[in-house]
Design a protein around this motif. Sequence first.
Motif, short mmCIF file in Angstrom:
data_model
loop_
_atom_site.label_atom_id
_atom_site.label_comp_id
_atom_site.label_asym_id
_atom_site.label_seq_id
_atom_site.Cartn_x
_atom_site.Cartn_y
_atom_site.Cartn_z
N SER A 74 1.07 13.83 -9.87
CA SER A 74 1.62 15.18 -9.80
C SER A 74 2.59 15.46 -10.94
O SER A 74 2.64 16.59 -11.44
CB SER A 74 2.28 15.48 -8.46
N LEU A 75 3.31 14.46 -11.39
CA LEU A 75 4.21 14.66 -12.53
C LEU A 75 3.42 14.94 -13.80
O LEU A 75 3.86 15.70 -14.66
CB LEU A 75 5.10 13.44 -12.73
N ALA A 76 2.23 14.39 -13.89
CA ALA A 76 1.36 14.64 -15.04
C ALA A 76 0.73 16.03 -14.98
O ALA A 76 0.14 16.50 -15.95
CB ALA A 76 0.27 13.59 -15.12
N GLY A 77 0.85 16.70 -13.84
CA GLY A 77 0.32 18.05 -13.69
C GLY A 77 -1.14 18.05 -13.27
O GLY A 77 -1.80 19.08 -13.35
N ALA A 78 -1.64 16.94 -12.81
CA ALA A 78 -3.04 16.84 -12.41
C ALA A 78 -3.18 17.05 -10.91
O ALA A 78 -2.22 16.92 -10.15
CB ALA A 78 -3.59 15.47 -12.78
N PHE A 81 0.82 -1.20 0.00
CA PHE A 81 0.00 0.00 0.00
C PHE A 81 0.86 1.25 0.00
O PHE A 81 0.61 2.20 -0.75
CB PHE A 81 -0.94 0.01 1.21
N LYS A 82 1.90 1.26 0.84
CA LYS A 82 2.79 2.43 0.93
C LYS A 82 3.47 2.69 -0.40
O LYS A 82 3.54 3.83 -0.88
CB LYS A 82 3.82 2.21 2.04
N ILE A 83 3.98 1.65 -1.04
CA ILE A 83 4.69 1.80 -2.31
C ILE A 83 3.74 2.28 -3.41
O ILE A 83 4.04 3.21 -4.16
CB ILE A 83 5.36 0.48 -2.72
N VAL A 84 2.60 1.64 -3.51
CA VAL A 84 1.64 1.98 -4.57
C VAL A 84 1.11 3.39 -4.39
O VAL A 84 0.96 4.14 -5.37
CB VAL A 84 0.49 0.95 -4.62
N GLN A 85 0.83 3.79 -3.16
CA GLN A 85 0.32 5.13 -2.91
C GLN A 85 1.35 6.19 -3.32
O GLN A 85 1.02 7.16 -4.00
CB GLN A 85 -0.05 5.29 -1.45
N LYS A 86 2.59 5.99 -2.93
CA LYS A 86 3.65 6.95 -3.28
C LYS A 86 3.85 7.01 -4.79
O LYS A 86 3.98 8.08 -5.38
CB LYS A 86 4.96 6.55 -2.59
N TRP A 87 3.84 5.83 -5.44
CA TRP A 87 4.03 5.76 -6.89
C TRP A 87 2.89 6.47 -7.62
O TRP A 87 3.12 7.28 -8.51
CB TRP A 87 4.12 4.30 -7.31
N GLY A 88 1.66 6.20 -7.21
CA GLY A 88 0.51 6.81 -7.86
C GLY A 88 0.48 8.32 -7.68
O GLY A 88 0.22 9.07 -8.62
N GLN A 89 0.75 8.78 -6.45
CA GLN A 89 0.76 10.22 -6.21
C GLN A 89 1.84 10.93 -7.01
O GLN A 89 1.62 12.01 -7.54
CB GLN A 89 0.94 10.48 -4.71
N SER A 90 3.00 10.31 -7.12
CA SER A 90 4.08 10.96 -7.86
C SER A 90 3.74 11.01 -9.35
O SER A 90 4.04 12.01 -10.02
CB SER A 90 5.40 10.24 -7.63
#
Length: 76
Positions: free
Chosen positions: A54-58, A42-51
């Motif tokens: 935000s990198l996509a500018g959304a 969960f920790k890894i997936v959450q960090k990956w998804g959030q990054s």
Amino acid sequence: MLRTLIWFIYFWLYLIGLLPSYFKVKRLAGMGKTTEHDEFVFKIVQKWGQSLVSLAGATVKVSGIENLPTNESVVF
């Protein structure tokens, strides 16, 4: 165009960088440590998804979270 290129490069490099974590997850699953396995994933997936978002500018705006059931899974 440039943002998309950067996004895809980041996506693949991040996945390659997660290989050691993948082996840790497999080891935890093999040892039957379900709680530790789930928390780590969960920790890894959450960090990956959030990054990636935000990198996509959304931006993500969550409303109505209080209406979600706490004792069962949901699919969107």
